[in-house]
Design a protein around this motif. Structure first.
Motif, PDB file in Angstrom:
ATOM      1  N   ARG A 115       0.833  -1.209   0.000  1.00 18.38           N
ATOM      2  CA  ARG A 115       0.000   0.000   0.000  1.00 18.38           C
ATOM      3  C   ARG A 115       0.871   1.265   0.000  1.00 18.38           C
ATOM      4  O   ARG A 115       0.667   2.171  -0.809  1.00 18.38           O
ATOM      5  CB  ARG A 115      -0.924  -0.007   1.216  1.00 18.38           C
ATOM      6  N   GLU A 116       1.858   1.296   0.893  1.00 25.66           N
ATOM      7  CA  GLU A 116       2.668   2.505   1.058  1.00 25.66           C
ATOM      8  C   GLU A 116       3.642   2.727  -0.096  1.00 25.66           C
ATOM      9  O   GLU A 116       3.869   3.874  -0.513  1.00 25.66           O
ATOM     10  CB  GLU A 116       3.448   2.425   2.368  1.00 25.66           C
ATOM     11  N   ARG A 117       4.222   1.655  -0.609  1.00 22.13           N
ATOM     12  CA  ARG A 117       5.300   1.791  -1.585  1.00 22.13           C
ATOM     13  C   ARG A 117       4.843   1.715  -3.033  1.00 22.13           C
ATOM     14  O   ARG A 117       5.557   2.171  -3.923  1.00 22.13           O
ATOM     15  CB  ARG A 117       6.371   0.719  -1.331  1.00 22.13           C
ATOM     16  N   ILE A 118       3.653   1.126  -3.267  1.00 23.73           N
ATOM     17  CA  ILE A 118       3.210   0.962  -4.656  1.00 23.73           C
ATOM     18  C   ILE A 118       1.812   1.545  -4.897  1.00 23.73           C
ATOM     19  O   ILE A 118       1.643   2.395  -5.772  1.00 23.73           O
ATOM     20  CB  ILE A 118       3.252  -0.525  -5.075  1.00 23.73           C
ATOM     21  N   LEU A 119       0.818   1.112  -4.134  1.00 21.73           N
ATOM     22  CA  LEU A 119      -0.549   1.553  -4.415  1.00 21.73           C
ATOM     23  C   LEU A 119      -0.733   3.059  -4.251  1.00 21.73           C
ATOM     24  O   LEU A 119      -1.281   3.730  -5.148  1.00 21.73           O
ATOM     25  CB  LEU A 119      -1.548   0.803  -3.517  1.00 21.73           C
ATOM     26  N   VAL A 120      -0.283   3.606  -3.137  1.00 21.38           N
ATOM     27  CA  VAL A 120      -0.452   5.046  -2.912  1.00 21.38           C
ATOM     28  C   VAL A 120       0.324   5.875  -3.932  1.00 21.38           C
ATOM     29  O   VAL A 120      -0.237   6.802  -4.534  1.00 21.38           O
ATOM     30  CB  VAL A 120      -0.065   5.431  -1.464  1.00 21.38           C
ATOM     31  N   PRO A 121       1.608   5.586  -4.192  1.00 22.55           N
ATOM     32  CA  PRO A 121       2.340   6.366  -5.200  1.00 22.55           C
ATOM     33  C   PRO A 121       1.744   6.271  -6.603  1.00 22.55           C
ATOM     34  O   PRO A 121       1.898   7.193  -7.406  1.00 22.55           O
ATOM     35  CB  PRO A 121       3.753   5.764  -5.167  1.00 22.55           C
ATOM     36  N   LEU A 122       1.049   5.172  -6.898  1.00 24.16           N
ATOM     37  CA  LEU A 122       0.440   5.011  -8.213  1.00 24.16           C
ATOM     38  C   LEU A 122      -1.022   5.473  -8.236  1.00 24.16           C
ATOM     39  O   LEU A 122      -1.726   5.236  -9.220  1.00 24.16           O
ATOM     40  CB  LEU A 122       0.514   3.541  -8.662  1.00 24.16           C
ATOM     41  N   ALA A 123      -1.454   6.131  -7.182  1.00 17.59           N
ATOM     42  CA  ALA A 123      -2.838   6.623  -7.073  1.00 17.59           C
ATOM     43  C   ALA A 123      -3.849   5.495  -7.260  1.00 17.59           C
ATOM     44  O   ALA A 123      -4.929   5.695  -7.818  1.00 17.59           O
ATOM     45  CB  ALA A 123      -3.088   7.746  -8.088  1.00 17.59           C
ATOM     46  N   MET A 124      -3.496   4.309  -6.765  1.00 18.91           N
ATOM     47  CA  MET A 124      -4.411   3.172  -6.811  1.00 18.91           C
ATOM     48  C   MET A 124      -5.174   3.123  -5.490  1.00 18.91           C
ATOM     49  O   MET A 124      -5.033   2.209  -4.681  1.00 18.91           O
ATOM     50  CB  MET A 124      -3.626   1.878  -7.077  1.00 18.91           C
ATOM     51  N   ASN A 125      -5.979   4.142  -5.278  1.00 16.53           N
ATOM     52  CA  ASN A 125      -6.584   4.382  -3.972  1.00 16.53           C
ATOM     53  C   ASN A 125      -7.754   3.460  -3.654  1.00 16.53           C
ATOM     54  O   ASN A 125      -8.074   3.237  -2.483  1.00 16.53           O
ATOM     55  CB  ASN A 125      -7.029   5.843  -3.884  1.00 16.53           C
ATOM     56  N   ARG A 126      -8.397   2.944  -4.668  1.00 15.57           N
ATOM     57  CA  ARG A 126      -9.537   2.060  -4.445  1.00 15.57           C
ATOM     58  C   ARG A 126      -9.103   0.598  -4.396  1.00 15.57           C
ATOM     59  O   ARG A 126      -9.826  -0.260  -3.894  1.00 15.57           O
ATOM     60  CB  ARG A 126     -10.557   2.264  -5.567  1.00 15.57           C
ATOM     61  N   SER A 127      -7.928   0.310  -4.925  1.00 10.72           N
ATOM     62  CA  SER A 127      -7.413  -1.058  -4.911  1.00 10.72           C
ATOM     63  C   SER A 127      -7.214  -1.516  -3.472  1.00 10.72           C
ATOM     64  O   SER A 127      -6.901  -0.729  -2.591  1.00 10.72           O
ATOM     65  CB  SER A 127      -6.088  -1.128  -5.664  1.00 10.72           C
ATOM     66  N   ASN A 128      -7.415  -2.809  -3.238  1.00  6.98           N
ATOM     67  CA  ASN A 128      -7.285  -3.330  -1.875  1.00  6.98           C
ATOM     68  C   ASN A 128      -6.614  -4.688  -1.890  1.00  6.98           C
ATOM     69  O   ASN A 128      -6.312  -5.244  -2.946  1.00  6.98           O
ATOM     70  CB  ASN A 128      -8.656  -3.384  -1.191  1.00  6.98           C
ATOM     71  N   LEU A 129      -6.381  -5.227  -0.702  1.00  6.44           N
ATOM     72  CA  LEU A 129      -5.527  -6.401  -0.561  1.00  6.44           C
ATOM     73  C   LEU A 129      -6.220  -7.591   0.093  1.00  6.44           C
ATOM     74  O   LEU A 129      -5.566  -8.513   0.559  1.00  6.44           O
ATOM     75  CB  LEU A 129      -4.285  -6.011   0.241  1.00  6.44           C
ATOM     76  N   SER A 130      -7.552  -7.579   0.110  1.00  6.37           N
ATOM     77  CA  SER A 130      -8.298  -8.686   0.701  1.00  6.37           C
ATOM     78  C   SER A 130      -9.727  -8.685   0.173  1.00  6.37           C
ATOM     79  O   SER A 130     -10.325  -7.623  -0.021  1.00  6.37           O
ATOM     80  CB  SER A 130      -8.321  -8.556   2.227  1.00  6.37           C
ATOM     81  N   VAL A 131     -10.281  -9.879  -0.045  1.00 10.75           N
ATOM     82  CA  VAL A 131     -11.679  -9.948  -0.487  1.00 10.75           C
ATOM     83  C   VAL A 131     -12.622  -9.447   0.600  1.00 10.75           C
ATOM     84  O   VAL A 131     -13.741  -9.048   0.309  1.00 10.75           O
ATOM     85  CB  VAL A 131     -12.068 -11.385  -0.904  1.00 10.75           C
TER      86      VAL A 131
END
Length: 208
Positions: A115-131
């Motif tokens: 989340r901190e190193r990839i999702l946030v910098p890529l503005a993938m704000n809605r993406s998540n890591l669990s169903v």
């Protein structure tokens, strides 16, 4: 899996890991089936699916757990079907292990790191890591199956949080496009490096 390996690429640039160092050096509890594997398998080998291990997916898919430590413990019982670097063989456990390496060297969970190193910098704000998180989304995708050629039935989500580093990221076409943009632009997104260019060049080149 590409996110997890990219995380190791980021950590390599920071000097926290070496892709050509033995995997067992990073995780004290990690043991492979034999000494040859313990003494030879590197992070790069795990990233390239060339450890000699076949899938062994029933071990985690049918016998579920929420503990990554439990999954790491199972690796010692997974028998290889080839020698190290002999064949390309897909194995989810080796991507779980990469995620645990990241946890050990950073002191943060795989989820926090992604989340901190990839999702946030890529503005993938809605993406998540669990169903579990995805199920709460107002527009989450749902799987279906067809019975007797006509009865359409909704499927439950399958929770694979413990095996998360091997494939628990849920996203959308729009946000995954940002990931692709970064790769097209040598690791940069909106002018800032997210994935190290040195790692990008290795990841897109032949390794096996």
């Amino acid at each position: 899996k590409a996110f997890t390996s990219s995380l190791l690429g980021i950590l390599e640039k920071e000097g926290k890991v070496s892709l050509d160092k033995k995997a067992v050096d990073y995780i004290p509890a990690l043991h492979f089936y034999n000494d040859e594997m313990n003494n030879g398998i590197t992070l790069r080998d795990m990233m390239c699916h060339r450890t000699g291990l076949p899938r062994h997916d029933f071990s985690w898919y049918l016998f579920t757990t929420q503990s990554r430590d439990s999954l790491i413990e199972r690796i010692r019982y997974l028998e290889p079907s080839a020698t190290l670097r002999e064949n390309w063989q897909y194995n989810n456990f080796m991507f779980l292990t990469q995620g645990v390496v990241a946890e050990k060297v950073t002191g943060k969970s795989w989820e926090e790191n992604i989340r901190e190193r990839i999702l946030v910098p890529l503005a993938m704000n809605r993406s998540n890591l669990s169903v579990t998180t995805m199920a709460k989304d107002a527009d989450a995708s749902i799987g279906y199956t067809v019975k007797k050629d006509s009865v359409i039935k909704k499927l439950d989500y399958y929770n694979l949080d413990a095996m998360g580093p091997a494939g628990s990221i849920n996203s959308s076409v729009t946000e995954m496009a940002n990931w692709v943009i970064a790769w097209i632009n040598n690791g940069k997104f909106n002018g800032k490096e997210v994935i190290p260019a040195g790692y990008i060049s290795q990841a897109i080149s032949g390794q096996m």
